[in-house]
Motif scaffolding. Structure first.
Motif, PDB file in Angstrom:
ATOM      1  N   SER A  72     138.760   8.549  25.939  1.00  0.00           N
ATOM      2  CA  SER A  72     137.915   8.800  27.094  1.00  0.00           C
ATOM      3  C   SER A  72     137.097   7.564  27.387  1.00  0.00           C
ATOM      4  O   SER A  72     137.268   6.513  26.762  1.00  0.00           O
ATOM      5  N   SER A  73     136.194   7.678  28.355  1.00  0.00           N
ATOM      6  CA  SER A  73     135.340   6.558  28.714  1.00  0.00           C
ATOM      7  C   SER A  73     134.371   6.216  27.598  1.00  0.00           C
ATOM      8  O   SER A  73     133.700   5.189  27.635  1.00  0.00           O
ATOM      9  N   ASN A 101     144.711   2.813  30.903  1.00  0.00           N
ATOM     10  CA  ASN A 101     143.309   3.218  31.134  1.00  0.00           C
ATOM     11  C   ASN A 101     142.455   3.197  29.873  1.00  0.00           C
ATOM     12  O   ASN A 101     141.485   3.946  29.759  1.00  0.00           O
ATOM     13  N   THR A 103     139.759   1.189  27.574  1.00  0.00           N
ATOM     14  CA  THR A 103     138.770   0.114  27.642  1.00  0.00           C
ATOM     15  C   THR A 103     138.989  -0.766  26.417  1.00  0.00           C
ATOM     16  O   THR A 103     138.860  -0.312  25.281  1.00  0.00           O
ATOM     17  N   LYS A 125     128.318  -1.275  29.407  1.00  0.00           N
ATOM     18  CA  LYS A 125     129.056  -0.017  29.263  1.00  0.00           C
ATOM     19  C   LYS A 125     128.087   1.142  29.015  1.00  0.00           C
ATOM     20  O   LYS A 125     128.265   2.243  29.563  1.00  0.00           O
ATOM     21  N   LEU A 129     127.438   4.383  31.246  1.00  0.00           N
ATOM     22  CA  LEU A 129     127.571   5.721  30.674  1.00  0.00           C
ATOM     23  C   LEU A 129     126.353   6.577  30.989  1.00  0.00           C
ATOM     24  O   LEU A 129     126.472   7.751  31.349  1.00  0.00           O
ATOM     25  N   SER A 132     126.443   7.657  34.587  1.00  0.00           N
ATOM     26  CA  SER A 132     127.458   8.679  34.853  1.00  0.00           C
ATOM     27  C   SER A 132     127.084  10.040  34.308  1.00  0.00           C
ATOM     28  O   SER A 132     127.570  11.072  34.774  1.00  0.00           O
TER      29      SER A 132
END
Length: 361
Positions: A72-73, A101, A103, A125, A129, A132
């Motif tokens: 995930s992100s 996708n 990172t 980052k 985060l 978001s």
């Protein structure tokens, strides 16, 4: 990039016997089992997970335990030891992971500029985060980053370097806490916290290196052994040396060493015994160039490759000033020296994993 089949099989069998028999106090011992449980329990609680991999084996050094925690992100793949890998191949791997996708960031943990660049990236980052997740009102809250990976990918060196670069005040300099950094896998036994930034506070958790309980693939075993993820005490060093030479012989690295092939040996035996001396490394490069330049066989043929490697080993024993003794340990001494020069990048830069799009082509 794969080595000669017989050497891959020999290394694979050695590693599998140890893992299957559970006869080693090093392989997935109680420290690894306990750490594995502790890491699994903490991953859902941290803000980010940084998975450190070896840039020479971007797929083979995957941390399998993260399979239980979908990408995930909040996950970052760090390709460490980029200085030991092929620069062009690392760029290709970065592009490959980007297409999936992931990172991804490539670093050299012993280079301050490289670590500074990653720290700036990490802070960006984290800010992203927080935005978001609508945490802008809590921008000063502490962020935790867990660093995970298999043994000897450089997690502790990476954590220490981030800690050093991220120090904020002079007062902190006298209160540094370091992770254990050695060339031997499995040295980190506990999860340790390091502060790497303030405003907001960022802490990283350095974790022990974990391998799966069993590894059944011969090629994977061989790559892990050669790059040092598996304790050398479990492996025949001559198998590692032969495997490395098969990889070298299949590459074009040696073509850069022609200038060393005409150098005269005017150094004494005491100097030649120290394989890390520049003069010895140059002599090794020159000897390997001469053997490969004179080779008339077919490198695609297993028997020809084995004959070439036998000739190279005979020549290199002379270069390293290693001769048979009453204990018959010349193979181990010579092999350990050769493997050390590979691992420190003195004999070229190799990426052992090939991209899925190029494997078998």
């Amino acid at each position: 990039m794969v080595g000669t089949a017989s050497f891959v099989k020999s290394l694979g069998n050695s590693v599998k016997k140890v893992s299957e028999s559970k006869s080693s106090s090093w392989w997935y011992n109680h420290h690894m089992r306990a750490a594995s449980r502790a890491i699994s329990e903490r991953i859902p609680l941290v803000d980010l997970v940084v998975e450190v991999r070896d840039a020479r084996i971007p797929i083979s050094s995957e941390y399998r335990q993260l399979i239980n925690f979908p990408s995930s992100s909040r996950n970052i793949i760090v390709l460490n030891k980029m200085d030991l890998a092929s620069r062009s191949k690392t760029k290709e791997w970065m592009a490959y992971f980007k297409e999936l996708n992931y990172t991804t960031f490539a670093v050299n943990s012993h280079n301050k500029d490289s670590i500074k660049e990653f720290l700036n990236f990490l802070q960006g980052k984290i800010r992203e985060l927080k935005r978001s997740t609508h945490s802008s009102n809590n921008i000063h809250t502490t962020t935790t980053v867990m660093v995970v990976g298999i043994p000897n990918v450089g997690k502790s060196a990476f954590s220490n370097s981030l800690h050093q670069i991220g120090r904020i005040t002079a007062a902190e300099k006298g209160k540094l806490k370091h992770a254990t950094v050695t060339p031997h896998p499995g040295e980190t036994k506990n999860i340790t916290s390091f502060k790497i930034a303030s405003n907001p506070n960022i802490y990283i958790l350095d974790t022990p290196g974990i391998l799966p309980p069993e590894i059944l693939d011969d090629e994977l075993c061989s790559k892990l052994a050669l790059t040092g993820a598996i304790a050398d005490s479990l492996i025949d060093q001559s198998d590692l040396a032969n495997y490395f030479l098969s990889i070298l012989n299949s590459s074009d690295e040696y073509t850069k060493w022609e200038k060393f092939s005409t150098m005269e040996d005017d150094h004494g035996g005491s100097i030649m015994n120290d394989h890390t001396q520049d003069c010895v490394v140059q002599a090794v490069r020159g000897a390997l160039f001469q053997e490969l330049a004179a080779f008339k066989g077919n490198l695609e043929d297993e028997k020809d490759m084995v004959q070439l490697i036998e000739a190279q080993c005979t020549t290199l024993r002379t270069v390293f000033n290693v001769s048979s003794d009453s204990f018959g340990d010349d193979n181990g001494i010579f092999s350990a020296k050769l493997v050390n020069l590979y691992r420190t990048g003195r004999l070229g830069h190799y990426t052992l994993d090939c991209l899925p799009t190029t494997c078998g082509s």
